[in-house]
Motif scaffolding. Sequence first.
Motif, PDB file in Angstrom:
ATOM      1  N   GLU A 185       0.828  -1.211   0.000  1.00 21.60           N
ATOM      2  CA  GLU A 185       0.000   0.000   0.000  1.00 21.60           C
ATOM      3  C   GLU A 185       0.862   1.260   0.000  1.00 21.60           C
ATOM      4  O   GLU A 185       0.557   2.239  -0.676  1.00 21.60           O
ATOM      5  CB  GLU A 185      -0.925  -0.004   1.218  1.00 21.60           C
ATOM      6  CG  GLU A 185      -1.890   1.135   1.255  1.00 21.60           C
ATOM      7  CD  GLU A 185      -2.930   1.071   0.164  1.00 21.60           C
ATOM      8  OE1 GLU A 185      -3.418   2.138  -0.239  1.00 21.60           O
ATOM      9  OE2 GLU A 185      -3.237  -0.038  -0.303  1.00 21.60           O
ATOM     10  N   ILE A 186       1.960   1.249   0.730  1.00 16.90           N
ATOM     11  CA  ILE A 186       2.853   2.405   0.782  1.00 16.90           C
ATOM     12  C   ILE A 186       3.507   2.649  -0.578  1.00 16.90           C
ATOM     13  O   ILE A 186       3.697   3.789  -1.002  1.00 16.90           O
ATOM     14  CB  ILE A 186       3.912   2.201   1.892  1.00 16.90           C
ATOM     15  CG1 ILE A 186       3.226   2.265   3.263  1.00 16.90           C
ATOM     16  CG2 ILE A 186       5.022   3.232   1.789  1.00 16.90           C
ATOM     17  CD1 ILE A 186       4.109   1.863   4.414  1.00 16.90           C
ATOM     18  N   ASN A 187       3.827   1.590  -1.298  1.00 17.33           N
ATOM     19  CA  ASN A 187       4.497   1.709  -2.594  1.00 17.33           C
ATOM     20  C   ASN A 187       3.520   1.844  -3.756  1.00 17.33           C
ATOM     21  O   ASN A 187       3.908   1.705  -4.912  1.00 17.33           O
ATOM     22  CB  ASN A 187       5.399   0.493  -2.821  1.00 17.33           C
ATOM     23  CG  ASN A 187       6.515   0.430  -1.814  1.00 17.33           C
ATOM     24  OD1 ASN A 187       7.003   1.461  -1.363  1.00 17.33           O
ATOM     25  ND2 ASN A 187       6.910  -0.772  -1.445  1.00 17.33           N
ATOM     26  N   TYR A 188       2.271   2.122  -3.491  1.00 20.93           N
ATOM     27  CA  TYR A 188       1.258   2.147  -4.546  1.00 20.93           C
ATOM     28  C   TYR A 188       1.470   3.289  -5.550  1.00 20.93           C
ATOM     29  O   TYR A 188       1.150   3.134  -6.730  1.00 20.93           O
ATOM     30  CB  TYR A 188      -0.141   2.237  -3.934  1.00 20.93           C
ATOM     31  CG  TYR A 188      -1.225   1.920  -4.924  1.00 20.93           C
ATOM     32  CD1 TYR A 188      -1.323   0.643  -5.464  1.00 20.93           C
ATOM     33  CD2 TYR A 188      -2.122   2.884  -5.343  1.00 20.93           C
ATOM     34  CE1 TYR A 188      -2.300   0.342  -6.385  1.00 20.93           C
ATOM     35  CE2 TYR A 188      -3.100   2.588  -6.259  1.00 20.93           C
ATOM     36  CZ  TYR A 188      -3.189   1.318  -6.780  1.00 20.93           C
ATOM     37  OH  TYR A 188      -4.152   1.016  -7.700  1.00 20.93           O
ATOM     38  N   GLN A 189       2.007   4.426  -5.129  1.00 20.94           N
ATOM     39  CA  GLN A 189       2.245   5.530  -6.057  1.00 20.94           C
ATOM     40  C   GLN A 189       3.247   5.119  -7.140  1.00 20.94           C
ATOM     41  O   GLN A 189       3.094   5.496  -8.302  1.00 20.94           O
ATOM     42  CB  GLN A 189       2.740   6.778  -5.331  1.00 20.94           C
ATOM     43  CG  GLN A 189       2.942   7.973  -6.242  1.00 20.94           C
ATOM     44  CD  GLN A 189       1.677   8.391  -6.971  1.00 20.94           C
ATOM     45  OE1 GLN A 189       0.617   8.474  -6.382  1.00 20.94           O
ATOM     46  NE2 GLN A 189       1.785   8.649  -8.264  1.00 20.94           N
TER      47      GLN A 189
ATOM     48  N   ILE B 227       1.304   3.248  -9.668  1.00 25.04           N
ATOM     49  CA  ILE B 227       0.521   4.148 -10.518  1.00 25.04           C
ATOM     50  C   ILE B 227       1.400   4.761 -11.606  1.00 25.04           C
ATOM     51  O   ILE B 227       1.000   4.861 -12.772  1.00 25.04           O
ATOM     52  CB  ILE B 227      -0.151   5.251  -9.669  1.00 25.04           C
ATOM     53  CG1 ILE B 227      -1.231   4.635  -8.771  1.00 25.04           C
ATOM     54  CG2 ILE B 227      -0.736   6.349 -10.546  1.00 25.04           C
ATOM     55  CD1 ILE B 227      -1.793   5.585  -7.747  1.00 25.04           C
ATOM     56  N   ASP B 228       2.620   5.141 -11.262  1.00 25.11           N
ATOM     57  CA  ASP B 228       3.555   5.700 -12.245  1.00 25.11           C
ATOM     58  C   ASP B 228       3.906   4.670 -13.312  1.00 25.11           C
ATOM     59  O   ASP B 228       3.991   4.995 -14.504  1.00 25.11           O
ATOM     60  CB  ASP B 228       4.818   6.202 -11.557  1.00 25.11           C
ATOM     61  CG  ASP B 228       4.551   7.378 -10.636  1.00 25.11           C
ATOM     62  OD1 ASP B 228       3.501   8.043 -10.801  1.00 25.11           O
ATOM     63  OD2 ASP B 228       5.379   7.621  -9.735  1.00 25.11           O
ATOM     64  N   ARG B 229       4.111   3.422 -12.901  1.00 24.38           N
ATOM     65  CA  ARG B 229       4.430   2.359 -13.871  1.00 24.38           C
ATOM     66  C   ARG B 229       3.271   2.133 -14.846  1.00 24.38           C
ATOM     67  O   ARG B 229       3.481   1.961 -16.040  1.00 24.38           O
ATOM     68  CB  ARG B 229       4.746   1.059 -13.147  1.00 24.38           C
ATOM     69  CG  ARG B 229       6.059   1.068 -12.434  1.00 24.38           C
ATOM     70  CD  ARG B 229       6.281  -0.224 -11.715  1.00 24.38           C
ATOM     71  NE  ARG B 229       7.606  -0.243 -11.127  1.00 24.38           N
ATOM     72  CZ  ARG B 229       8.222  -1.330 -10.763  1.00 24.38           C
ATOM     73  NH1 ARG B 229       7.645  -2.496 -10.873  1.00 24.38           N
ATOM     74  NH2 ARG B 229       9.434  -1.269 -10.261  1.00 24.38           N
ATOM     75  N   VAL B 230       2.052   2.116 -14.325  1.00 30.12           N
ATOM     76  CA  VAL B 230       0.876   1.932 -15.185  1.00 30.12           C
ATOM     77  C   VAL B 230       0.744   3.097 -16.149  1.00 30.12           C
ATOM     78  O   VAL B 230       0.452   2.899 -17.339  1.00 30.12           O
ATOM     79  CB  VAL B 230      -0.398   1.754 -14.325  1.00 30.12           C
ATOM     80  CG1 VAL B 230      -1.644   1.782 -15.190  1.00 30.12           C
ATOM     81  CG2 VAL B 230      -0.324   0.462 -13.534  1.00 30.12           C
ATOM     82  N   SER B 231       0.986   4.317 -15.693  1.00 30.71           N
ATOM     83  CA  SER B 231       0.920   5.500 -16.565  1.00 30.71           C
ATOM     84  C   SER B 231       1.949   5.406 -17.685  1.00 30.71           C
ATOM     85  O   SER B 231       1.643   5.717 -18.841  1.00 30.71           O
ATOM     86  CB  SER B 231       1.159   6.772 -15.759  1.00 30.71           C
ATOM     87  OG  SER B 231       0.147   6.959 -14.820  1.00 30.71           O
ATOM     88  N   ASN B 232       3.157   4.984 -17.357  1.00 31.18           N
ATOM     89  CA  ASN B 232       4.194   4.819 -18.386  1.00 31.18           C
ATOM     90  C   ASN B 232       3.765   3.782 -19.406  1.00 31.18           C
ATOM     91  O   ASN B 232       3.995   3.942 -20.604  1.00 31.18           O
ATOM     92  CB  ASN B 232       5.520   4.413 -17.754  1.00 31.18           C
ATOM     93  CG  ASN B 232       6.158   5.522 -16.964  1.00 31.18           C
ATOM     94  OD1 ASN B 232       5.830   6.688 -17.133  1.00 31.18           O
ATOM     95  ND2 ASN B 232       7.061   5.162 -16.065  1.00 31.18           N
ATOM     96  N   SER B 233       3.140   2.718 -18.940  1.00 28.40           N
ATOM     97  CA  SER B 233       2.697   1.663 -19.842  1.00 28.40           C
ATOM     98  C   SER B 233       1.569   2.144 -20.756  1.00 28.40           C
ATOM     99  O   SER B 233       1.527   1.805 -21.933  1.00 28.40           O
ATOM    100  CB  SER B 233       2.246   0.450 -19.031  1.00 28.40           C
ATOM    101  OG  SER B 233       1.826  -0.578 -19.874  1.00 28.40           O
ATOM    102  N   LEU B 234       0.658   2.941 -20.219  1.00 28.73           N
ATOM    103  CA  LEU B 234      -0.454   3.453 -21.023  1.00 28.73           C
ATOM    104  C   LEU B 234       0.014   4.442 -22.079  1.00 28.73           C
ATOM    105  O   LEU B 234      -0.613   4.569 -23.135  1.00 28.73           O
ATOM    106  CB  LEU B 234      -1.503   4.103 -20.118  1.00 28.73           C
ATOM    107  CG  LEU B 234      -2.285   3.151 -19.218  1.00 28.73           C
ATOM    108  CD1 LEU B 234      -3.199   3.934 -18.284  1.00 28.73           C
ATOM    109  CD2 LEU B 234      -3.075   2.152 -20.043  1.00 28.73           C
ATOM    110  N   GLU B 235       1.100   5.157 -21.811  1.00 31.58           N
ATOM    111  CA  GLU B 235       1.642   6.105 -22.782  1.00 31.58           C
ATOM    112  C   GLU B 235       2.309   5.391 -23.951  1.00 31.58           C
ATOM    113  O   GLU B 235       2.449   5.963 -25.026  1.00 31.58           O
ATOM    114  CB  GLU B 235       2.629   7.046 -22.103  1.00 31.58           C
ATOM    115  CG  GLU B 235       1.957   8.020 -21.155  1.00 31.58           C
ATOM    116  CD  GLU B 235       2.957   8.837 -20.351  1.00 31.58           C
ATOM    117  OE1 GLU B 235       4.177   8.714 -20.587  1.00 31.58           O
ATOM    118  OE2 GLU B 235       2.505   9.599 -19.485  1.00 31.58           O
ATOM    119  N   SER B 236       2.718   4.153 -23.744  1.00 36.49           N
ATOM    120  CA  SER B 236       3.303   3.358 -24.816  1.00 36.49           C
ATOM    121  C   SER B 236       2.211   2.988 -25.818  1.00 36.49           C
ATOM    122  O   SER B 236       1.060   2.789 -25.466  1.00 36.49           O
ATOM    123  CB  SER B 236       3.925   2.087 -24.217  1.00 36.49           C
ATOM    124  OG  SER B 236       4.346   1.232 -25.234  1.00 36.49           O
ATOM    125  N   THR B 237       2.568   2.878 -27.077  1.00 37.83           N
ATOM    126  CA  THR B 237       1.569   2.598 -28.114  1.00 37.83           C
ATOM    127  C   THR B 237       1.262   1.112 -28.242  1.00 37.83           C
ATOM    128  O   THR B 237       0.171   0.744 -28.663  1.00 37.83           O
ATOM    129  CB  THR B 237       2.059   3.119 -29.475  1.00 37.83           C
ATOM    130  OG1 THR B 237       3.320   2.515 -29.783  1.00 37.83           O
ATOM    131  CG2 THR B 237       2.186   4.627 -29.446  1.00 37.83           C
TER     132      THR B 237
END
Length: 141
Positions: free
Chosen positions: A42-46, A49-59
């Motif tokens: 839970e503490i490392n959840y941010q 979120i950053d990893r998922v955002s980077n993945s979504l920016e990939s095509t």
Amino acid sequence: MNWGNGIVLVFVVFVAIMATMVTICMRQDDLHLVTENYYEAEINYQQHIDRVSNSLESTDNAMRFDKGKKTLELNLPVGASGELHLFRPSDARLDRIIEVSIEENTNRFLNLSNLSPGYWRVKLSWASEELKYFEEIKIDI
């Protein structure tokens, strides 16, 4: 039978059913948490979120599952490395973790036919060019 005996009989049957249900629930030993280190995750959840955002920016999608062949194709760039987590929500004893390292453009397929049939979540976290990524797909084998 009078009303008093009927009411007592209903209460006795109700208590017997409840005691049976509590006993059955207490004897279960296959209860599994989603993760063992819940508070640390839970503490490392941010970071997640950053990893998922980077993945979504990939095509491109990093994973593609072929249900007919029961294979998982990894579409990662050369030099990427990470971890593939095969997560079975219904039974944590079946979970598997596979280290992934892409060093050439060949052999990007994983055979998943040896997994137990049912619902699986495949979680891939990887790093490439100093950025970290995360992608998750749901498959049914």
